[in-house]
Write a protein that holds these residues in place. Structure first.
Motif, PDB file in Angstrom:
ATOM      1  N   ASN A  51      -5.829   1.023  22.205  1.00 53.36           N
ATOM      2  CA  ASN A  51      -5.989   0.818  23.644  1.00 53.36           C
ATOM      3  C   ASN A  51      -5.128  -0.320  24.176  1.00 53.36           C
ATOM      4  OD1 ASN A  51      -7.933   2.875  23.736  1.00 53.36           O
ATOM      5  ND2 ASN A  51      -9.570   1.440  23.174  1.00 53.36           N
ATOM      6  N   TYR A  52      -4.279  -0.882  23.313  1.00 51.13           N
ATOM      7  CA  TYR A  52      -3.488  -2.041  23.701  1.00 51.13           C
ATOM      8  C   TYR A  52      -2.000  -1.697  23.698  1.00 51.13           C
ATOM      9  CZ  TYR A  52      -7.825  -4.557  22.721  1.00 51.13           C
ATOM     10  OH  TYR A  52      -9.133  -4.979  22.714  1.00 51.13           O
ATOM     11  N   THR A  53      -1.279  -2.392  24.540  1.00 53.09           N
ATOM     12  CA  THR A  53       0.174  -2.277  24.587  1.00 53.09           C
ATOM     13  C   THR A  53       0.771  -3.627  24.206  1.00 53.09           C
ATOM     14  OG1 THR A  53       0.068  -0.626  26.355  1.00 53.09           O
ATOM     15  CG2 THR A  53       2.169  -1.735  26.020  1.00 53.09           C
ATOM     16  N   THR A  54       1.642  -3.617  23.210  1.00 50.70           N
ATOM     17  CA  THR A  54       2.260  -4.868  22.751  1.00 50.70           C
ATOM     18  C   THR A  54       3.774  -4.789  22.907  1.00 50.70           C
ATOM     19  OG1 THR A  54       2.475  -4.104  20.457  1.00 50.70           O
ATOM     20  CG2 THR A  54       0.411  -5.212  21.072  1.00 50.70           C
TER      21      THR A  54
END
Length: 361
Positions: free
Chosen positions: A251-254
């Motif tokens: 669910n994360y964007t890095t």
């Protein structure tokens, strides 16, 4: 951050179809008004051979299956030109596909260039070769920053003398990408010291937060300025289409390059600052690398544990004590002889070329 956008400088050195990913990135980051970017896309399409794509855009924009007659005529021209180019390149392509003819190539680079040029007119003037190098470096950005080992390979290519000369002459903005590669490259190549001199020489031609950060740490020893530039570097990376590549993780964007850059940049500051002082207050060091006291303490402990920093922490006094750092004889020998083989190769090549010229007379 639009002031640090290099798209206007990079775009003239790219094929028009390669500019589209850059415009898509700028549109996603909302760095310019939406209408302005859409007009740029339409203008770009009108002057390309991507006629089918232009037709699709037209159908989508105007919700119709019909396209202007000029697009149909343009498509006929593009197909004809493509066939003509294929026919023109056919002799050289045929040569490269023929194993017997390829075996005629020798280890002698000058012979190969002369032979291919005489038979197939494959090479042009030195000025055109410089321009071709500039194009190659711009196009290669798409590969280097999408490849696991790209940050090492970009140093291998860009840091060669003939490519560095091309950068300094016509494309100093590429120093942003070479500087980034040097900062995140864990191998800390011997060429880094020489590259810092290049940054110092080219400050009048090009500078942005990334190159200025390097100048603050290694040229001016301005750690306050380095801390300020480090915050700006993060914004530059996030808004650069090559450096700001995003990766979805659950669910994360890095942005992997940003995290890698900030980690190594803090290490650069720490190493340089510690090289000047034997005992450093941990609170002061935390401020220099833009971390809280607790974060800085954990970070220094990790560096010591992983042998990246030769020091120890005095918890009672809250200081970092540097261990004596004596010069390594073997490293000094390598550093002094690192360019010897390259210079010898160039000298031999020049002597052979002169010998061939005299023999021809």
């Amino acid at each position: 951050m639009a002031s640090y956008d290099l798209t206007p400088k990079i775009a003239p050195h790219l094929d028009r179809h390669l500019v589209f990913p850059l415009l898509e990135f700028l549109q996603e980051r909302q760095m310019y008004p939406e209408d302005q970017l859409l007009k740029n896309k339409i203008e770009l399409l009108n002057k390309t051979n991507m006629v089918d794509y232009a037709m699709d855009i037209h159908k989508s924009l105007y919700r119709t299956d019909d396209v202007p007659q000029e697009m149909v005529d343009r498509r006929v021209e593009v197909v004809a030109r493509l066939k003509a180019l294929e026919e023109g390149a056919a002799p050289l392509v045929s040569f490269l596909q023929n194993e017997d003819k390829v075996q005629e190539l020798r280890a002698d680079k000058q012979y190969n260039l002369q032979m291919l040029n005489e038979r197939y007119q494959a090479f042009t003037s030195p000025l055109s070769q410089v321009q071709n190098r500039i194009w190659l470096m711009h196009w290669s950005l798409f590969i280097f920053f999408n490849h696991d080992n790209g940050k090492t390979q970009i140093i291998d290519l860009f840091n060669q003398d003939k490519y560095l000369n091309a950068i300094q002459t016509n494309a100093p903005h590429l120093l942003r990408y070479l500087t980034t590669a040097f900062i995140v490259n864990k191998r800390r190549r011997p060429q880094f010291k020489d590259f810092v001199k290049i940054i110092q020489q080219e400050q009048h031609a090009f500078k942005d937060p990334i190159t200025e950060f390097l100048a603050c740490v290694y040229i001016n020893y301005d750690f306050e300025g380095a801390q300020k530039k480090l915050r700006e570097c993060e914004e530059v990376i996030l808004n650069d289409p090559f450096l700001g590549k995003r990766v979805e993780e659950g669910n994360y964007t890095t942005v992997p390059l940003r995290d890698e850059f900030l980690e190594n940049a803090r290490l650069f500051i720490c190493e340089t600052y510690c090289r000047i002082h034997q005992r450093i207050d941990l609170g002061v060091l935390a401020e220099k690398v833009n971390l809280s006291y607790e974060e800085a303490e954990r970070w220094i402990m990790t560096l010591i544990r992983t042998s990246k920093l030769d020091a120890k922490i005095d918890s009672k006094l809250g200081t970092v004590v540097m261990e004596p750092n004596y010069p390594n004889v073997y490293e000094q020998l390598i550093d002094h002889t690192k360019a010897l083989s390259g210079r010898t190769y160039k000298l031999v090549g020049q002597l052979l070329e002169q010998g061939q010229t005299q023999a021809a007379r």
